[in-house]
Motif scaffolding. Structure first.
Motif, PDB file in Angstrom:
ATOM      1  N   TYR A   9       0.844  -1.194   0.000  1.00 48.84           N
ATOM      2  CA  TYR A   9       0.000   0.000   0.000  1.00 48.84           C
ATOM      3  C   TYR A   9       0.877   1.241   0.000  1.00 48.84           C
ATOM      4  N   LEU A  21      -4.732   6.672   9.891  1.00 52.80           N
ATOM      5  CA  LEU A  21      -4.626   5.290   9.425  1.00 52.80           C
ATOM      6  C   LEU A  21      -4.148   4.391  10.565  1.00 52.80           C
ATOM      7  N   LEU A  25      -6.130   1.257  12.074  1.00 56.55           N
ATOM      8  CA  LEU A  25      -5.514  -0.063  11.928  1.00 56.55           C
ATOM      9  C   LEU A  25      -5.332  -0.742  13.283  1.00 56.55           C
ATOM     10  N   SER A 136       1.619  -2.647   6.053  1.00 58.22           N
ATOM     11  CA  SER A 136       0.895  -3.061   4.840  1.00 58.22           C
ATOM     12  C   SER A 136       0.285  -4.446   4.998  1.00 58.22           C
ATOM     13  N   ILE A 139      -2.747  -4.060   7.099  1.00 56.65           N
ATOM     14  CA  ILE A 139      -3.822  -3.429   6.312  1.00 56.65           C
ATOM     15  C   ILE A 139      -4.503  -4.496   5.461  1.00 56.65           C
ATOM     16  N   VAL A 145     -10.244  -1.465   7.133  1.00 62.58           N
ATOM     17  CA  VAL A 145      -9.206  -0.445   6.960  1.00 62.58           C
ATOM     18  C   VAL A 145      -8.907  -0.266   5.465  1.00 62.58           C
ATOM     19  N   GLN A 146      -8.871  -1.376   4.732  1.00 60.24           N
ATOM     20  CA  GLN A 146      -8.656  -1.295   3.277  1.00 60.24           C
ATOM     21  C   GLN A 146      -9.716  -0.409   2.636  1.00 60.24           C
TER      22      GLN A 146
END
Length: 183
Positions: A9, A21, A25, A136, A139, A145-146
Motif C-alpha cells: 500500500y 490510518l 488499523l 501493509s 492493512i 481499513v482497506q
C-alpha cells in the motif's frame, strides 16, 4: 491473483493521514478503540494513540510520520528518544509500538528486542517497531481499513456498468467494422 495481504500500500501523504490510518488499523488489529492522546501542540509524552486492553494493560503507539523528515528512515537514536519520551506517559504502559512509514528494518527490530529485554527487569513496557512492510500486511488483513483508506483500489464494477461497457464495446466494434467496408 495478488492477495490483499501481499499488496504494498502507498504510504500516506502526510503525518495527519498516517496517524488516522494508524489509529484505525490498531483499533482493528486489537479489536478495541484506540484514541488520540491529546492534540497537536500539546505535550503528548511520546504517545500519539493509546488503548486500554480488557485486562487493564495499556498499549501506547508513537507514529513516526512527521512534518519534517516524513517518510525518512527511523534511526536507532530516534527510537531510543521515542522510548524515553513514552516513559513519561502518565499511565503505566505495557507495550509500546513505534509505527514508521519507512520500510521494515532488521537493525531497528533487533534494537527494539534488546530494549524489551533490558526493560523487562525494571517492569517497563516492551518495545516493537512496525515498518511500512508490516503495516501493509496488517492493512491487507483488515478489510474495514482497506475500504476506508484504500477503497478506490477495490472498487467493483456493477452488473449495470458491465452491461454498458459491453454494449459500448460492441457498438464501437460494429461501427469500426462497418467503416472498413466503406473504403
Amino acid at each position: 491473483m495478488t492477495s490483499a495481504t501481499s499488496v504494498e500500500y502507498p504510504t500516506p501523504a502526510n503525518w495527519q493521514d498516517f496517524e488516522r490510518l494508524s489509529r484505525a488499523l490498531l483499533s482493528s488489529v486489537f479489536k478495541l478503540p484506540f484514541q488520540r492522546w491529546g492534540r497537536s501542540g500539546q505535550r503528548q509524552n511520546g504517545v500519539d494513540i493509546w488503548a486500554t486492553l480488557r485486562n487493564g494493560r495499556i498499549i501506547a503507539v508513537q507514529c513516526k510520520g512527521r512534518s519534517q523528515n516524513f517518510g525518512k528512515p527511523l534511526s536507532i537514536a530516534e527510537l531510543d528518544t521515542a522510548v524515553s519520551a513514552a516513559d513519561s506517559f502518565p499511565h503505566a504502559i505495557t507495550e509500546l509500538i513505534i509505527l514508521t512509514t519507512a520500510a521494515d528494518d532488521a537493525a531497528l527490530q533487533s534494537h527494539a528486542t534488546a530494549l524489551t529485554l533490558q526493560r523487562a527487569s525494571r517492569n517497563k513496557a516492551s518495545v516493537a517497531v512496525w515498518g511500512w512492510d508490516t503495516i501493509s500486511e496488517h492493512i491487507g488483513s483488515h478489510e474495514n481499513v482497506q475500504k476506508t483508506f484504500f477503497g478506490h483500489w477495490f472498487a467493483r464494477v456493477s452488473v449495470g456498468q458491465r452491461l454498458i461497457l459491453i454494449c459500448t464495446t460492441i457498438a464501437l466494434v460494429t461501427i469500426g467494422a462497418g467503416s472498413l467496408f466503406l473504403f
